[in-house]
Scaffold this motif. Structure first.
Motif, short mmCIF file in Angstrom:
data_model
loop_
_atom_site.label_atom_id
_atom_site.label_comp_id
_atom_site.label_asym_id
_atom_site.label_seq_id
_atom_site.Cartn_x
_atom_site.Cartn_y
_atom_site.Cartn_z
N UNK A 29 0.80 -1.23 0.00
CA UNK A 29 0.00 0.00 0.00
C UNK A 29 0.83 1.28 0.00
N UNK A 30 2.17 1.17 0.05
CA UNK A 30 3.03 2.35 0.06
C UNK A 30 2.80 3.27 -1.15
N UNK A 31 2.65 2.72 -2.38
CA UNK A 31 2.41 3.61 -3.51
C UNK A 31 1.10 4.39 -3.40
N UNK A 32 0.13 3.84 -2.70
CA UNK A 32 -1.16 4.53 -2.53
C UNK A 32 -1.06 5.54 -1.40
N UNK A 33 -0.71 5.01 -0.21
CA UNK A 33 -0.61 5.87 0.97
C UNK A 33 0.06 5.08 2.09
N UNK A 34 1.05 5.69 2.72
CA UNK A 34 1.73 5.04 3.83
C UNK A 34 0.77 4.84 5.01
N UNK A 35 -0.11 5.78 5.21
CA UNK A 35 -1.10 5.67 6.30
C UNK A 35 -2.03 4.48 6.06
N UNK A 36 -2.48 4.34 4.83
CA UNK A 36 -3.34 3.19 4.49
C UNK A 36 -2.58 1.89 4.73
N UNK A 37 -1.31 1.87 4.37
CA UNK A 37 -0.48 0.68 4.59
C UNK A 37 -0.40 0.31 6.06
N UNK A 38 -0.20 1.30 6.94
CA UNK A 38 -0.14 1.04 8.37
C UNK A 38 -1.49 0.54 8.91
N UNK A 39 -2.56 1.15 8.44
CA UNK A 39 -3.89 0.75 8.92
C UNK A 39 -4.20 -0.67 8.46
#
Length: 152
Positions: A29-39
Motif C-alpha cells: 500500500x506504500x504507492x497509494x498511501x503510507x497511512x493506508x499501509x499502516x492501517x
C-alpha cells in the motif's frame, strides 16, 4: 465436574511469523498511501491474532464426556487410551492413520492420544487427539472411564 481442560493455542512463533503481514501490507500500500499501509497492516495482523485465539480448539473431559473440538463422546464408549510423543505421534498422524478415525489434529501440539471407540454401532475405530500433555490427557480419560463404569 471438569477433570481435564486444554485449549490448543498456537505457539508464540506462529504470532511472530504472522507479523510478516505487517511489512508486506506496508509495501503493497506504500504507492497509494503510507497511512493506508499502516492501517491495513494493523487490521490484518490483529485480525489474524484474534482468529488464531478464538478458533483454537478445546479438549476437555467433563461429567463423563470427552470433548475434542466440536465432537463429544461419553467416556463409557471408549477403550484404553494410548499416549504418543515424538516419532510415534508423527507416525500415528501419518502412516498409521485409519481413514475413518475422528481427528483433532493441531500443528502446534506435537503429542497425541489415541482412544479406541468400543461402541459397535459407531463406525469410527478411534479418536486421535493432538495435545501438549499426552500422558495427562490419557490418564484423565482412563480415570473418567473408571469413575463412570464404577458408578453404573
Amino acid at each position: 465436574m471438569t477433570q481435564y481442560h486444554e485449549r490448543l493455542f498456537p505457539s508464540a512463533m506462529v504470532f511472530v511469523a504472522t507479523a510478516l503481514v505487517i511489512p508486506a501490507s506496508i509495501l503493497v500500500f506504500f504507492p497509494i498511501s503510507l497511512t493506508v499501509g499502516y492501517v491495513v497492516a494493523a487490521v490484518l495482523y490483529l485480525g489474524s491474532v484474534v482468529l488464531f485465539l478464538t478458533m483454537a480448539p478445546t479438549v476437555s473431559i467433563t461429567d463423563g464426556i470427552l470433548r475434542a473440538g466440536r465432537a463429544r463422546i461419553p467416556v463409557t464408549e471408549l477403550g484404553t487410551p494410548e499416549a504418543f510423543t515424538g516419532e510415534a505421534a508423527r507416525a500415528e498422524r501419518g502412516v498409521n492413520l485409519h481413514a475413518r478415525a475422528y481427528l483433532l489434529l493441531n500443528a502446534w501440539a506435537q503429542q497425541a492420544v489415541k482412544v479406541p471407540v468400543i461402541d459397535e454401532q459407531d463406525p469410527t475405530p478411534y479418536w486421535l487427539i493432538s495435545t501438549r500433555r499426552a500422558g495427562e490427557l490419557a490418564g484423565a480419560i482412563e480415570a473418567a472411564r473408571r469413575e463412570q463404569l464404577e458408578s453404573h
